[in-house]
Design an enzyme around this catalytic site. Structure first.
Site, mmCIF file in Angstrom:
data_model
loop_
_atom_site.group_PDB
_atom_site.id
_atom_site.type_symbol
_atom_site.label_atom_id
_atom_site.label_comp_id
_atom_site.label_asym_id
_atom_site.label_seq_id
_atom_site.Cartn_x
_atom_site.Cartn_y
_atom_site.Cartn_z
ATOM 1 C CG ASP A 35 -9.176 6.614 7.356
ATOM 2 O OD1 ASP A 35 -10.099 7.437 7.449
ATOM 3 O OD2 ASP A 35 -8.019 6.905 7.002
ATOM 4 C CE LYS A 57 -10.750 9.751 2.730
ATOM 5 N NZ LYS A 57 -9.448 10.278 2.384
ATOM 6 C CG MET A 170 -4.550 4.055 -2.813
ATOM 7 S SD MET A 170 -4.706 5.822 -2.588
ATOM 8 C CE MET A 170 -3.043 6.348 -2.937
HETATM 9 N N1 SAH Z 1 -1.392 5.040 4.833
HETATM 10 C C1 SAH Z 1 -1.602 3.710 4.300
HETATM 11 C C2 SAH Z 1 -1.962 3.736 2.831
HETATM 12 C C3 SAH Z 1 -3.234 4.459 2.516
HETATM 13 S S1 SAH Z 1 -3.661 4.405 0.835
HETATM 14 C C4 SAH Z 1 -0.361 2.867 4.571
HETATM 15 O O1 SAH Z 1 0.686 3.397 4.994
HETATM 16 O O2 SAH Z 1 -0.420 1.649 4.406
HETATM 17 C C5 SAH Z 1 -4.697 2.997 0.754
HETATM 18 C C6 SAH Z 1 -4.034 1.886 -0.014
HETATM 19 O O3 SAH Z 1 -3.087 1.242 0.801
HETATM 20 C C7 SAH Z 1 -4.968 0.776 -0.442
HETATM 21 O O4 SAH Z 1 -5.625 1.089 -1.663
HETATM 22 C C8 SAH Z 1 -4.027 -0.386 -0.625
HETATM 23 O O5 SAH Z 1 -3.336 -0.312 -1.853
HETATM 24 C C9 SAH Z 1 -3.031 -0.131 0.489
HETATM 25 N N2 SAH Z 1 -3.335 -0.882 1.710
HETATM 26 C C10 SAH Z 1 -3.467 -0.402 2.940
HETATM 27 N N3 SAH Z 1 -3.709 -1.385 3.835
HETATM 28 C C11 SAH Z 1 -3.730 -2.519 3.109
HETATM 29 C C12 SAH Z 1 -3.909 -3.893 3.437
HETATM 30 N N4 SAH Z 1 -4.148 -4.292 4.687
HETATM 31 N N5 SAH Z 1 -3.859 -4.789 2.437
HETATM 32 C C13 SAH Z 1 -3.624 -4.424 1.165
HETATM 33 N N6 SAH Z 1 -3.448 -3.149 0.809
HETATM 34 C C14 SAH Z 1 -3.488 -2.210 1.757
#
Ligand code: SAH
Length: 496
Positions: A35, A57, A170
């Site tokens: 991803d 995405k 998100m």
């Molecule tokens: N599975 C992921 C989340 C996926 S949804 C997890 O456990 O972290 C995607 C959302 O995660 C993004 O829109 C943002 O809000 C957050 N996110 C993931 N990585 C991030 C990062 N490095 N910095 C800020 N937000 C992050």
């Protein structure tokens, strides 16, 4: 062979925040499906013949639909392949890992899930925000800010009542709605609120405010996705616990001009200091092969009283050939070994040789000075080294005793990408360029073109030592800092 799928959490961004198990899955994969939020550095650990499929995405602008992604994964596994499905953070925290698992189960495809550090916790940590704290929050709640069905409302009334830390993922596009809904439902409008953009990466940016003004701040600071929204008293602790952004190279981009094969140590150290290393290999080491001269010297090693190794490459190539010819380190048993520089001496140690002499300074002139004291005219010295090395050492030592220089490798132009580096320079995005030898300087100039040298005017140049510095100055460039010790650690110290 039966295929298998590993749904792996790759962690929040910093590539070292992956589990050992997750790393194993990268190493064994036939196919890696990854991803947008997965750190690309992780992919370097894959097999050479691994196939990479990007299914990133960006918000609602999908590159591939979830159905297409499911299809790709299942299809590859059915071909008997090991598929590692790498997802940012944890696969089950808003990662649709559950859906992918169900899809595989329905098709009787074998799978395992490897948890990861979710950004909801790890991202806050790197921003200096502990998600719980005995004085401020005794629970935390991870909430989506982007609902599957846009009309379906979150239960704002219940959320506003919670005293624990609220983390929205998100949610940046809906920030205004999130903040106003919480306030309208009774949450104190002065509640500390933070936005963490690109958490745990070198681009991490954090802004702080209150529920009431955070939207305005986000617009002003142009905060975009991916961002974590944190609401709660724990945000206040950031001023005490912000270790990551206080690292010496945080937010700094540093160009590494060594060959790709040699750059890993410098790259790793820059990352550990919070910096962003940009690999721009200006040189490539090419072994001279076949090399009859080297074979001949190995056969008559017993004639020598000294061998001088001047670099790690020199050691590696010499010993590789020694072993290929079915000898081992005992062949050097009666010869005194001189190693120039700590990396050279380390490479020797790894091959069972403790150098007898390690000159205190690593420039030819100083080496000659030290050896003059020790050598007598009966000695014979072998120097296996690069074909374009400076003649100084051989010339001076020949005045004392017999010296044979054996050329074992060449330094040729590396594959650094000119367009990429010029673009970064044009945008003023490079803080430092490091040079670890004269050839890195010469080839750097050759690759980017003399006409583009003025683009370096805002960039600080770090040099490994005086010879390299002279070459830099010969091109009319300024040396911002020269390493005190002529090693990679010396460069790092200069950078700090
Ligand atoms: N599975 C992921 C989340 C996926 S949804 C997890 O456990 O972290 C995607 C959302 O995660 C993004 O829109 C943002 O809000 C957050 N996110 C993931 N990585 C991030 C990062 N490095 N910095 C800020 N937000 C992050």
């Amino acid at each position: 062979m039966k295929g298998k799928v590993y749904l792996v959490g790759a962690g929040p961004g910093d590539y070292k925040l992956i589990t050992l198990k997750g790393m194993d899955c990268i190493k064994i994969a036939d196919v890696i499906v990854y991803d947008r939020l997965v750190n690309r550095t992780l992919l370097k650990n894959a097999r050479k013949d691994c196939e990479f499929i990007y299914v990133g995405k960006k918000s609602s602008n999908h590159t591939k639909t979830q159905d297409e992604i499911n299809d790709i994964i299942a299809h590859k596994a059915k071909e008997g392949k090991i598929v590692t499905r790498l997802k940012g953070g944890d696969p089950y925290v808003f990662g649709r890992g559950g859906e992918e698992g169900e899809y595989l189960r329905e098709r009787e495809i074998d799978f395992e899930v490897v948890p990861g550090i979710t950004s909801a916790i790890g991202g806050l940590c790197y921003a200096g925000i502990p998600i719980t704290h005995r004085d401020y929050a005794s629970s935390f709640h991870v909430i989506t800010g982007h609902l599957k069905d846009e009309d379906k409302e979150l239960d704002w009334e219940s959320l506003a009542k919670l005293n624990g830390t609220l983390v929205f993922l998100m949610g940046i596009a809906n920030l205004n709605k999130i903040a106003t809904s919480l306030i309208e439902n009774g949450k104190d409008k002065t509640t500390p609120t933070a936005l963490i953009n690109w958490a745990t990466t070198q681009n991490q940016k954090v802004v702080e405010g209150t529920l009431e003004n955070i939207h305005e701040i986000a617009l002003k600071e142009k905060i975009e996705s991916p961002t974590l929204i944190v609401v709660g008293e724990v945000v206040k602790l950031r001023k005490h616990l912000n270790f990551f952004e206080s690292k010496p190279l945080f937010g700094k981009s540093v160009v590494v001009t060594r060959s790709r094969a040699q750059s890993s140590k410098l790259v790793d150290k820059i990352m550990n200091l919070g910096g962003n290393p940009i690999e721009f290999p200006t040189i490539k080491i090419e072994e001279i092969k076949p090399n009859e001269a080297l074979d001949r010297e190995i056969e008559r090693l017993s004639q020598y009283s000294y061998i001088i190794f001047t670099s790690e490459n020199g050691v590696k190539i010499f010993f590789d050939r020694l072993f290929e010819l079915n000898y081992d380190s005992r062949k050097l048993g009666n010869i005194k070994i001189i190693a120039i520089g700590p990396a050279t001496s380390k490479a020797l140690r790894e091959r069972g040789i403790a150098a007898d002499i390690i000159p205190k300074r690593f420039v030819g002139e100083a080496v000659v000075e030290e050896l003059q004291e020790i050598l007598s005219k009966e000695d014979r010295i072998l120097i296996p080294r690069a074909s374009e090395a400076r003649p100084y050492l051989v010339k001076k030592l020949s005045e004392i005793c017999g010296v044979v220089e054996c050329k074992t490798y060449r330094t040729v132009k590396g594959e650094g990408n000119k367009e990429e580096i010029l673009e970064l320079l044009n945008e003023d995005k490079i803080n430092y360029v490091t040079f670890t030898s004269s050839s890195t300087v010469k080839n750097f100039v050759e690759i980017i073109g003399k006409e583009n040298l003025d683009k370096l005017k805002n960039t600080k140049i770090i040099s490994i030592g005086p010879i390299t510095s002279n070459t830099i100055k010969d091109f009319g460039l300024n040396v911002y800092k020269e390493a005190e010790e002529y090693t990679i650690d010396g460069i790092i110290k200069a950078l700090i």
